[in-house]
Design a protein around this motif. Structure first.
Motif, short mmCIF file in Angstrom:
data_model
loop_
_atom_site.label_atom_id
_atom_site.label_comp_id
_atom_site.label_asym_id
_atom_site.label_seq_id
_atom_site.Cartn_x
_atom_site.Cartn_y
_atom_site.Cartn_z
N UNK A 33 0.84 -1.20 0.00
CA UNK A 33 0.00 0.00 0.00
C UNK A 33 0.88 1.25 0.00
N UNK A 35 0.34 5.28 1.07
CA UNK A 35 -0.53 6.24 1.74
C UNK A 35 0.09 7.63 1.67
N UNK A 91 3.76 7.18 2.97
CA UNK A 91 3.99 5.96 3.73
C UNK A 91 3.72 4.75 2.86
N UNK A 95 1.22 -6.12 3.92
CA UNK A 95 0.48 -7.05 4.76
C UNK A 95 0.51 -8.43 4.16
N UNK A 100 -1.65 -4.38 8.57
CA UNK A 100 -0.72 -3.64 7.73
C UNK A 100 0.43 -3.12 8.59
N UNK A 101 1.63 -3.27 8.08
CA UNK A 101 2.84 -2.81 8.76
C UNK A 101 3.45 -1.71 7.92
N UNK A 102 3.79 -0.61 8.59
CA UNK A 102 4.21 0.60 7.89
C UNK A 102 5.72 0.79 7.92
N UNK A 103 6.22 1.43 6.88
CA UNK A 103 7.59 1.89 6.85
C UNK A 103 7.70 3.25 7.51
N UNK A 104 8.92 3.82 7.55
CA UNK A 104 9.13 5.10 8.23
C UNK A 104 8.62 6.30 7.45
N UNK B 36 -3.06 2.16 15.98
CA UNK B 36 -1.67 2.41 15.65
C UNK B 36 -1.13 3.53 16.53
N UNK B 43 6.77 5.98 11.03
CA UNK B 43 5.53 5.47 10.50
C UNK B 43 4.65 4.92 11.60
#
Lengths: 111, 112
Positions: A33, A35, A91, A95, A100-104, B36, B43
């Motif tokens: 994804x 964002x 972002x 998943x 969902x796991x996000x990057x920095x 979150x 993030x």
């Protein structure tokens, strides 16, 4: 386990220039994804990939934004030409199932 | 301390107190919810999730409560620590398609 990687972390460009962001998802995650997060707001989905196919790009401003995930792993998001209102954090998330796991993120400033 | 929905963007609590962050979600068809935590310059970090067939789920120092009748979600943090200072977002998964819609977020400030 390595997390979602993104580069660059920061980018400053002038309006009407182009810019590209890169994302490497968590190994084995089929869904990726992109964002957009404007300061003070929650992330807003731009585009969702399942492997190398687009699942949802309904919120992507297609006149200036494009994204690809040619081999079903890494992905790039491009903006051309950039506008002032594109200043935001971009972002990437991935998943395996629902979570969902996000990057920095990449912080873009358009001057 | 308690915040009500997403209309109160900042919650200040004393270290060691319990924090309650509330969220009103929009779609009664949503079947999956996630909290979150987002620290400055980072993030969003997954904290805890809950499915619509549950009304409570506990993790380490965190509890999520879901009230589907009034479309309300809350995050409880026990013994709040300085490291808990961040913006907290609730997100709802619409129509089971892995499409998350995020709220505006609540800034949690922990005072020493």
């Amino acid at each position: 386990e390595a997390g979602v990687a993104q580069s660059p972390r920061y980018k400053i460009i002038e309006k009407r220039q182009s810019v590209a962001f890169w994302c490497n998802p968590i190994s084995g995650h089929a869904t990726l994804y992109w964002y957009q997060q404007i300061l003070g707001q929650g992330p807003k989905l731009l585009i969702q990939f399942q492997n190398n196919g687009v699942v949802d790009d309904s919120q992507l401003p297609k006149d200036r934004f494009s994204a690809e995930r040619l081999k079903g792993v890494d992905s790039t998001l491009k903006i051309q030409p950039a506008k002032l209102e594109d200043s935001a954090v971009y972002l990437c998330a991935s998943s395996l199932e629902d979570t969902q796991y996000f990057g920095p993120g990449t912080r873009l400033t358009v001057l | 301390g308690e915040s009500v929905g997403l209309h109160l963007p900042t919650l200040s609590v004393q270290e060691g107190d319990n924090s309650i962050i509330n969220c009103a979600y929009s779609n009664s068809a949503s079947d999956y919810f996630i909290w979150y935590k987002q620290e400055s310059g980072k993030g969003p970090q997954f904290i805890i999730d809950i499915r619509s067939n549950m009304d409570k789920r506990q993790g380490q120092r965190v509890t999520v409560l879901l009230n589907k009748t009034v479309k309300h979600l809350s995050l409880q943090i026990a013994a709040t620590q300085p490291g808990d200072s961040a913006v907290y977002f609730c997100a709802e998964n619409l129509l089971g398609g892995n499409k998350l819609t995020f709220g505006t977020g609540t800034q949690l400030k922990v005072e020493l």
